[in-house]
Write a protein that holds these residues in place. Structure first.
Motif, PDB file in Angstrom:
ATOM      1  N   LYS A 122      -6.597  -3.082   1.723  1.00  0.00           N
ATOM      2  CA  LYS A 122      -7.285  -4.079   2.530  1.00  0.00           C
ATOM      3  C   LYS A 122      -7.460  -3.575   3.956  1.00  0.00           C
ATOM      4  O   LYS A 122      -6.624  -2.843   4.476  1.00  0.00           O
ATOM      5  CB  LYS A 122      -6.463  -5.372   2.614  1.00  0.00           C
ATOM      6  CG  LYS A 122      -6.368  -6.139   1.349  1.00  0.00           C
ATOM      7  CD  LYS A 122      -5.586  -7.414   1.605  1.00  0.00           C
ATOM      8  CE  LYS A 122      -5.504  -8.266   0.364  1.00  0.00           C
ATOM      9  NZ  LYS A 122      -4.745  -9.497   0.626  1.00  0.00           N
ATOM     10  N   GLU A 123      -8.528  -4.037   4.591  1.00  0.00           N
ATOM     11  CA  GLU A 123      -8.738  -3.773   6.014  1.00  0.00           C
ATOM     12  C   GLU A 123      -7.781  -4.679   6.784  1.00  0.00           C
ATOM     13  O   GLU A 123      -7.739  -5.889   6.561  1.00  0.00           O
ATOM     14  CB  GLU A 123     -10.184  -4.090   6.382  1.00  0.00           C
ATOM     15  CG  GLU A 123     -10.531  -3.826   7.813  1.00  0.00           C
ATOM     16  CD  GLU A 123     -10.886  -2.374   8.066  1.00  0.00           C
ATOM     17  OE1 GLU A 123     -10.719  -1.935   9.204  1.00  0.00           O
ATOM     18  OE2 GLU A 123     -11.323  -1.695   7.123  1.00  0.00           O
ATOM     19  N   VAL A 132      -8.167   3.170  -3.164  1.00  0.00           N
ATOM     20  CA  VAL A 132      -8.400   2.710  -1.792  1.00  0.00           C
ATOM     21  C   VAL A 132      -9.506   1.658  -1.760  1.00  0.00           C
ATOM     22  O   VAL A 132      -9.368   0.628  -1.102  1.00  0.00           O
ATOM     23  CB  VAL A 132      -8.730   3.905  -0.865  1.00  0.00           C
ATOM     24  CG1 VAL A 132      -9.257   3.431   0.473  1.00  0.00           C
ATOM     25  CG2 VAL A 132      -7.494   4.769  -0.671  1.00  0.00           C
ATOM     26  N   LYS A 133     -10.581   1.882  -2.477  1.00  0.00           N
ATOM     27  CA  LYS A 133     -11.689   0.913  -2.476  1.00  0.00           C
ATOM     28  C   LYS A 133     -11.324  -0.384  -3.203  1.00  0.00           C
ATOM     29  O   LYS A 133     -11.844  -1.439  -2.875  1.00  0.00           O
ATOM     30  CB  LYS A 133     -12.940   1.528  -3.094  1.00  0.00           C
ATOM     31  CG  LYS A 133     -13.586   2.571  -2.222  1.00  0.00           C
ATOM     32  CD  LYS A 133     -14.857   3.080  -2.859  1.00  0.00           C
ATOM     33  CE  LYS A 133     -15.527   4.092  -1.986  1.00  0.00           C
ATOM     34  NZ  LYS A 133     -16.405   3.494  -1.006  1.00  0.00           N
ATOM     35  N   THR A 134     -10.430  -0.299  -4.185  1.00  0.00           N
ATOM     36  CA  THR A 134     -10.108  -1.464  -5.003  1.00  0.00           C
ATOM     37  C   THR A 134      -8.911  -2.260  -4.486  1.00  0.00           C
ATOM     38  O   THR A 134      -8.962  -3.485  -4.429  1.00  0.00           O
ATOM     39  CB  THR A 134      -9.821  -1.021  -6.454  1.00  0.00           C
ATOM     40  OG1 THR A 134     -10.925  -0.263  -6.925  1.00  0.00           O
ATOM     41  CG2 THR A 134      -9.606  -2.217  -7.350  1.00  0.00           C
ATOM     42  N   GLU A 185       0.822  -1.210   0.000  1.00  0.00           N
ATOM     43  CA  GLU A 185       0.000   0.000   0.000  1.00  0.00           C
ATOM     44  C   GLU A 185       0.856   1.261   0.000  1.00  0.00           C
ATOM     45  O   GLU A 185       0.475   2.267  -0.591  1.00  0.00           O
ATOM     46  CB  GLU A 185      -0.967  -0.038   1.177  1.00  0.00           C
ATOM     47  CG  GLU A 185      -2.024  -1.116   0.998  1.00  0.00           C
ATOM     48  CD  GLU A 185      -2.980  -1.253   2.167  1.00  0.00           C
ATOM     49  OE1 GLU A 185      -2.814  -0.526   3.174  1.00  0.00           O
ATOM     50  OE2 GLU A 185      -3.892  -2.095   2.080  1.00  0.00           O
ATOM     51  N   ILE A 197      -9.780   7.606  -4.286  1.00  0.00           N
ATOM     52  CA  ILE A 197     -10.975   6.866  -3.824  1.00  0.00           C
ATOM     53  C   ILE A 197     -11.040   5.505  -4.520  1.00  0.00           C
ATOM     54  O   ILE A 197     -11.259   4.478  -3.870  1.00  0.00           O
ATOM     55  CB  ILE A 197     -12.249   7.689  -4.073  1.00  0.00           C
ATOM     56  CG1 ILE A 197     -12.291   8.883  -3.125  1.00  0.00           C
ATOM     57  CG2 ILE A 197     -13.500   6.828  -3.912  1.00  0.00           C
ATOM     58  CD1 ILE A 197     -13.374   9.895  -3.437  1.00  0.00           C
ATOM     59  N   PHE A 198     -10.831   5.478  -5.836  1.00  0.00           N
ATOM     60  CA  PHE A 198     -10.860   4.222  -6.578  1.00  0.00           C
ATOM     61  C   PHE A 198      -9.793   3.249  -6.074  1.00  0.00           C
ATOM     62  O   PHE A 198     -10.068   2.073  -5.837  1.00  0.00           O
ATOM     63  CB  PHE A 198     -10.662   4.495  -8.073  1.00  0.00           C
ATOM     64  CG  PHE A 198     -10.439   3.252  -8.869  1.00  0.00           C
ATOM     65  CD1 PHE A 198     -11.495   2.406  -9.169  1.00  0.00           C
ATOM     66  CD2 PHE A 198      -9.170   2.915  -9.317  1.00  0.00           C
ATOM     67  CE1 PHE A 198     -11.297   1.248  -9.903  1.00  0.00           C
ATOM     68  CE2 PHE A 198      -8.958   1.758 -10.043  1.00  0.00           C
ATOM     69  CZ  PHE A 198     -10.023   0.927 -10.339  1.00  0.00           C
TER      70      PHE A 198
END
Length: 96
Positions: free
Chosen positions: A82-83, A77-79, A18, A74-75
């Motif tokens: 991972k949590e 982070v959402k794609t 990340e 945004i794209f």
């Protein structure tokens, strides 16, 4: 002394991935800004074209670039992100 393999935590691999994605986003942002600011802004002022009362180089590099980067972040982070649970597992803390 604890060996290197015993210290390894799979969360580090995710964090490093990340972080590389974040550096990539910064580079994309810089290249976008630099390309429009110096590409369109290198002409004499008399030859500038204007968008909404702003020089085109400023409008595309700063205004449009901000919205593009917000959408891209945004794209991404959402794609791709991972949590990750930041709490230690209780099983790892208990001595065997």
């Amino acid at each position: 002394m604890i060996g290197q393999k015993e210290k390894f935590n799979p969360r580090f691999k995710i964090a490093h991935r990340e972080a590389r994605i974040g550096v990539g986003l910064v580079l994309v942002n810089f290249l976008w800004w630099f390309g429009f600011a110096y590409g369109l802004g290198s002409k004499p002022v008399e030859e500038y074209s204007y968008v909404l009362g702003m020089p085109a180089w400023f409008f595309y590099s700063c205004v449009v670039g901000s919205f593009v980067m917000i959408g891209l972040v945004i794209f991404v982070v959402k794609t791709f992100f991972k949590e990750v649970d930041l709490e230690e597992d209780e099983e790892e803390e208990k001595p065997s």
